[in-house]
Design a protein around this motif. Structure first.
Motif, PDB file in Angstrom:
ATOM      1  N   GLU A 284      33.088  49.989  41.298  1.00  0.00           N
ATOM      2  CA  GLU A 284      34.005  49.157  42.063  1.00  0.00           C
ATOM      3  C   GLU A 284      35.398  49.380  41.503  1.00  0.00           C
ATOM      4  OE1 GLU A 284      32.608  45.143  41.955  1.00  0.00           O
ATOM      5  OE2 GLU A 284      31.040  45.555  43.420  1.00  0.00           O
ATOM      6  N   VAL A 285      36.317  49.750  42.372  1.00  0.00           N
ATOM      7  CA  VAL A 285      37.685  50.075  41.975  1.00  0.00           C
ATOM      8  C   VAL A 285      38.614  48.991  42.499  1.00  0.00           C
ATOM      9  CG1 VAL A 285      39.483  51.835  42.058  1.00  0.00           C
ATOM     10  CG2 VAL A 285      37.086  52.508  42.166  1.00  0.00           C
ATOM     11  N   ARG A 286      39.365  48.347  41.604  1.00  0.00           N
ATOM     12  CA  ARG A 286      40.308  47.285  41.995  1.00  0.00           C
ATOM     13  C   ARG A 286      41.651  47.878  42.365  1.00  0.00           C
ATOM     14  NH1 ARG A 286      38.941  42.497  42.264  1.00  0.00           N
ATOM     15  NH2 ARG A 286      41.081  41.807  42.411  1.00  0.00           N
ATOM     16  N   PHE A 287      42.288  47.272  43.359  1.00  0.00           N
ATOM     17  CA  PHE A 287      43.618  47.663  43.805  1.00  0.00           C
ATOM     18  C   PHE A 287      44.478  46.409  43.853  1.00  0.00           C
ATOM     19  CE2 PHE A 287      40.773  50.852  45.593  1.00  0.00           C
ATOM     20  CZ  PHE A 287      41.343  51.988  45.062  1.00  0.00           C
ATOM     21  N   ASP A 288      45.285  46.191  42.802  1.00  0.00           N
ATOM     22  CA  ASP A 288      46.089  44.986  42.692  1.00  0.00           C
ATOM     23  C   ASP A 288      47.577  45.254  42.785  1.00  0.00           C
ATOM     24  OD1 ASP A 288      43.776  43.492  42.318  1.00  0.00           O
ATOM     25  OD2 ASP A 288      43.820  43.755  40.150  1.00  0.00           O
ATOM     26  N   GLY A 289      47.990  46.496  42.915  1.00  0.00           N
ATOM     27  CA  GLY A 289      49.413  46.827  42.931  1.00  0.00           C
ATOM     28  C   GLY A 289      50.133  46.281  44.150  1.00  0.00           C
ATOM     29  N   ALA A 290      51.471  46.333  44.086  1.00  0.00           N
ATOM     30  CA  ALA A 290      52.291  45.799  45.181  1.00  0.00           C
ATOM     31  C   ALA A 290      52.502  46.814  46.304  1.00  0.00           C
ATOM     32  CB  ALA A 290      53.642  45.357  44.635  1.00  0.00           C
ATOM     33  N   ALA A 291      52.015  48.023  46.156  1.00  0.00           N
ATOM     34  CA  ALA A 291      52.184  49.044  47.188  1.00  0.00           C
ATOM     35  C   ALA A 291      51.261  48.761  48.374  1.00  0.00           C
ATOM     36  CB  ALA A 291      51.879  50.423  46.613  1.00  0.00           C
ATOM     37  N   ASP A 292      51.656  49.209  49.563  1.00  0.00           N
ATOM     38  CA  ASP A 292      50.801  49.012  50.737  1.00  0.00           C
ATOM     39  C   ASP A 292      49.919  50.224  51.024  1.00  0.00           C
ATOM     40  OD1 ASP A 292      52.859  50.622  51.524  1.00  0.00           O
ATOM     41  OD2 ASP A 292      53.153  49.661  53.468  1.00  0.00           O
TER      42      ASP A 292
END
Length: 133
Positions: free
Chosen positions: A100-108
């Motif tokens: 499971e890979v988390r994506f928390d950055g502010a990029a869209d």
């Protein structure tokens, strides 16, 4: 002798009961069909508009017997956080790795290569789906 009629003369006394019943069935079918179409449209719109995180697996590379490199392109709202689930499959179709890979950055839009460790040699990789928090 006189002959006895069994039915009414055609067209003289209005529609028959069968014609009225047919018309009611057509109206009921049209109303139910329109309702079903509206419901399917609503569910489709809710599914598409409700997803805040979506991804596409561009390619994968079995770089070693114990790992698979997966190239992901993730699209999300800037404020959204979430994760995507990947899995690696052996030649017989059994699962040999999951991540499971988390994506928390502010990029869209995030373009990333992720390594999935495996317990045996993998022959393919799958993106199972993405979920927003």
């Amino acid at each position: 002798m006189s002959t006895v009629r069994e039915g009414l003369p055609e067209g003289r006394y209005g529609r028959s009961a069968d014609a009225r019943a047919d018309r009611k069935l057509k109206i009921a079918g049209a109303v139910l069909g329109a309702g079903l179409l509206a419901m399917v449209g609503w569910f489709g719109y809710d599914y598409i508009a409700g997803q805040q995180v979506s991804a596409e697996m561009i390619k994968f590379d079995v770089s070693a017997p114990d790992r698979v490199a997966v190239h992901l392109e993730v699209r999300k709202d800037k404020a959204a956080t979430g994760y995507c689930t990947l899995r690696a499959l052996a030649e017989d179709g059994s699962e040999v790795g999951r991540k499971e890979v988390r994506f928390d950055g502010a990029a869209d839009r995030i373009d990333e290569v992720v390594t999935v460790r495996t317990t045996a040699k993998a022959t393919s990789a799958q993106l199972l789906g993405c979920t927003s928090d």
